[in-house]
Design an enzyme around this catalytic site. Sequence first.
Site, mmCIF file in Angstrom:
data_model
loop_
_atom_site.group_PDB
_atom_site.id
_atom_site.type_symbol
_atom_site.label_atom_id
_atom_site.label_comp_id
_atom_site.label_asym_id
_atom_site.label_seq_id
_atom_site.Cartn_x
_atom_site.Cartn_y
_atom_site.Cartn_z
ATOM 1 N N THR A 174 0.842 -1.204 0.000
ATOM 2 C CA THR A 174 0.000 0.000 0.000
ATOM 3 C C THR A 174 0.874 1.251 0.000
ATOM 4 O O THR A 174 0.672 2.173 -0.803
ATOM 5 C CB THR A 174 -0.938 -0.011 1.228
ATOM 6 O OG1 THR A 174 -1.787 -1.162 1.127
ATOM 7 C CG2 THR A 174 -1.774 1.246 1.308
ATOM 8 N N ALA A 185 5.961 -8.127 1.033
ATOM 9 C CA ALA A 185 6.578 -9.325 1.619
ATOM 10 C C ALA A 185 5.555 -10.387 2.003
ATOM 11 O O ALA A 185 5.777 -11.578 1.802
ATOM 12 C CB ALA A 185 7.386 -8.932 2.859
ATOM 13 N N HIS A 186 4.411 -9.946 2.554
ATOM 14 C CA HIS A 186 3.528 -10.962 3.157
ATOM 15 C C HIS A 186 2.731 -11.773 2.136
ATOM 16 O O HIS A 186 2.070 -12.740 2.487
ATOM 17 C CB HIS A 186 2.612 -10.342 4.214
ATOM 18 C CG HIS A 186 1.498 -9.479 3.716
ATOM 19 N ND1 HIS A 186 0.190 -9.911 3.690
ATOM 20 C CD2 HIS A 186 1.464 -8.213 3.247
ATOM 21 C CE1 HIS A 186 -0.593 -8.941 3.248
ATOM 22 N NE2 HIS A 186 0.152 -7.895 2.966
ATOM 23 N N CYS A 226 -11.881 -7.061 2.564
ATOM 24 C CA CYS A 226 -11.762 -5.669 2.997
ATOM 25 C C CYS A 226 -11.088 -5.627 4.339
ATOM 26 O O CYS A 226 -11.309 -6.496 5.175
ATOM 27 C CB CYS A 226 -13.137 -5.036 3.090
ATOM 28 S SG CYS A 226 -13.903 -4.979 1.490
ATOM 29 N N GLN A 257 0.817 -9.406 -6.541
ATOM 30 C CA GLN A 257 0.238 -10.749 -6.688
ATOM 31 C C GLN A 257 0.939 -11.564 -7.780
ATOM 32 O O GLN A 257 0.530 -12.694 -8.053
ATOM 33 C CB GLN A 257 -1.264 -10.656 -6.984
ATOM 34 C CG GLN A 257 -2.077 -10.012 -5.871
ATOM 35 C CD GLN A 257 -2.200 -10.876 -4.611
ATOM 36 O OE1 GLN A 257 -1.801 -12.033 -4.591
ATOM 37 N NE2 GLN A 257 -2.759 -10.302 -3.552
ATOM 38 N N THR A 280 13.286 4.939 10.318
ATOM 39 C CA THR A 280 14.154 3.808 10.672
ATOM 40 C C THR A 280 13.658 2.543 9.987
ATOM 41 O O THR A 280 12.478 2.217 10.058
ATOM 42 C CB THR A 280 14.135 3.609 12.214
ATOM 43 O OG1 THR A 280 14.622 4.808 12.808
ATOM 44 C CG2 THR A 280 14.983 2.424 12.635
ATOM 45 N N ASN A 308 -5.565 -9.349 -7.820
ATOM 46 C CA ASN A 308 -5.688 -10.017 -6.531
ATOM 47 C C ASN A 308 -6.966 -10.841 -6.388
ATOM 48 O O ASN A 308 -7.007 -11.804 -5.643
ATOM 49 C CB ASN A 308 -5.608 -8.989 -5.386
ATOM 50 C CG ASN A 308 -6.359 -7.716 -5.675
ATOM 51 O OD1 ASN A 308 -6.100 -7.046 -6.676
ATOM 52 N ND2 ASN A 308 -7.286 -7.351 -4.811
HETATM 53 N N1 PLP Z 1 -1.553 -4.505 -4.376
HETATM 54 C C1 PLP Z 1 -2.192 -5.663 -4.519
HETATM 55 C C2 PLP Z 1 -2.472 -6.187 -5.898
HETATM 56 C C3 PLP Z 1 -2.621 -6.377 -3.405
HETATM 57 O O1 PLP Z 1 -3.269 -7.541 -3.545
HETATM 58 C C4 PLP Z 1 -2.358 -5.848 -2.115
HETATM 59 C C5 PLP Z 1 -2.831 -6.540 -0.893
HETATM 60 O O2 PLP Z 1 -3.829 -7.236 -0.913
HETATM 61 C C6 PLP Z 1 -1.657 -4.632 -2.018
HETATM 62 C C7 PLP Z 1 -1.279 -3.992 -3.173
HETATM 63 C C8 PLP Z 1 -1.337 -4.015 -0.694
HETATM 64 O O3 PLP Z 1 -0.241 -4.646 -0.082
HETATM 65 P P1 PLP Z 1 -0.004 -4.554 1.500
HETATM 66 O O4 PLP Z 1 -0.991 -5.480 2.132
HETATM 67 O O5 PLP Z 1 1.411 -4.999 1.682
HETATM 68 O O6 PLP Z 1 -0.199 -3.134 1.898
#
Ligand code: PLP
Length: 372
Positions: free
Chosen positions: A71, A188-189, A312, A167, A225, A139
Amino acid sequence: MNIAYLDYNATAPVRPEAAAAVAAALEVTGNASSVHRCGRYARRLVEDAREQVAALAGVGPDRVVFTSGGTEANDLVLNGCGARSVLVSAVEHPSVLDARADAAVLGVDGEGRVDPAGCAGAVRGLAGPALVSVMAANNETGVLQPVDAVAEIARAAGVRLHCDAVQAAGRVDLAPIAAVADYLTLSAHKIGGPQGAGAVIVGADAPLQARLRGGGQERGRRAGTQNVPAIAGFGAAAVLAQRDLARAGELARLRDDLEARLRAHHPGVRFPGAGAPRVANTSCIAVAGLSAETQVIALDLAAVAVSAGAACSSGKVARSPVLDAMGVGDDLAGSAIRVSLGWASTADDVDRFVSAWCRMLADAGIAAVAAA
Ligand code: PLP
């Protein structure tokens, strides 16, 4: 807990190697900006991870800017790239769609793909300097965008290209995308690293003005940081994500088998986006007459974890702008759930989902209708 976890697009289980890297980094005392040996050691962990993340994108480490996640990376690109006008595809993640109130929106076809001809026209209408943002993989549906064609259009028009590859990482080779995009977003996640780390991969000559200021970190492009443990875990996950590419065929077989079994059970089931090229791990599944929310709860009770369309952050299920943009009707769109597989997924997870899904339809009287 014995859960069939099928929600990798929301977040992937942390890989043991990434968890070990996080734990090891937590043992390190030192700010990565400090000059003494403790700081230099922390800095070494950040720079090692930078090399690992860069390798996943097939670029040099100097092109990686670490952020707190996808994000923030998207926000940084759309607002820090110096563009006067911005064009975003209608199926982008909300962090792109909402990053700039003045963004023009590019429609997609019934499979959720940007049409290069329409894109060319819209790009021509942009006042420079301009940016076009088209994601690599969606996504909700897993649909892959024609990034090469969009890149060609952008290049010819002198417009910068941003590609949200959150994705796509670990699912398609990122190097060809990074080679044509000025900016790439990673998180990363989604690849088995910890939550709270991401990156922008910046083109060698692409401008990027910091949004967070007041420190020289990340070469002045992102102050604050560095989150050393999360970045170290991101690096470890990036190495494994690159190896995951070899498993794409296996995941595609699991996903295709899942879809074939649902279709055999209930011919009315739909898979929005399945007519387009997709990443191997994602299936968007819609059955008219059964709300997505009801399905997610019923499946949860059966110890199967999936998402309702776009998950969401508030935990509420809202209409999916992606399916809206694809022209999917209200009844189907309201019933769309997302199954997404990943590094630890097994055939047993798929079996459990299929059984629970069939039972759920039977309980709702839907399978009986189809069979009648
Ligand atoms: N972009 C896409 C296509 C995503 O699927 C997501 C998370 O679902 C994000 C951006 C946002 O990533 P983050 O959860 O690391 O903020």
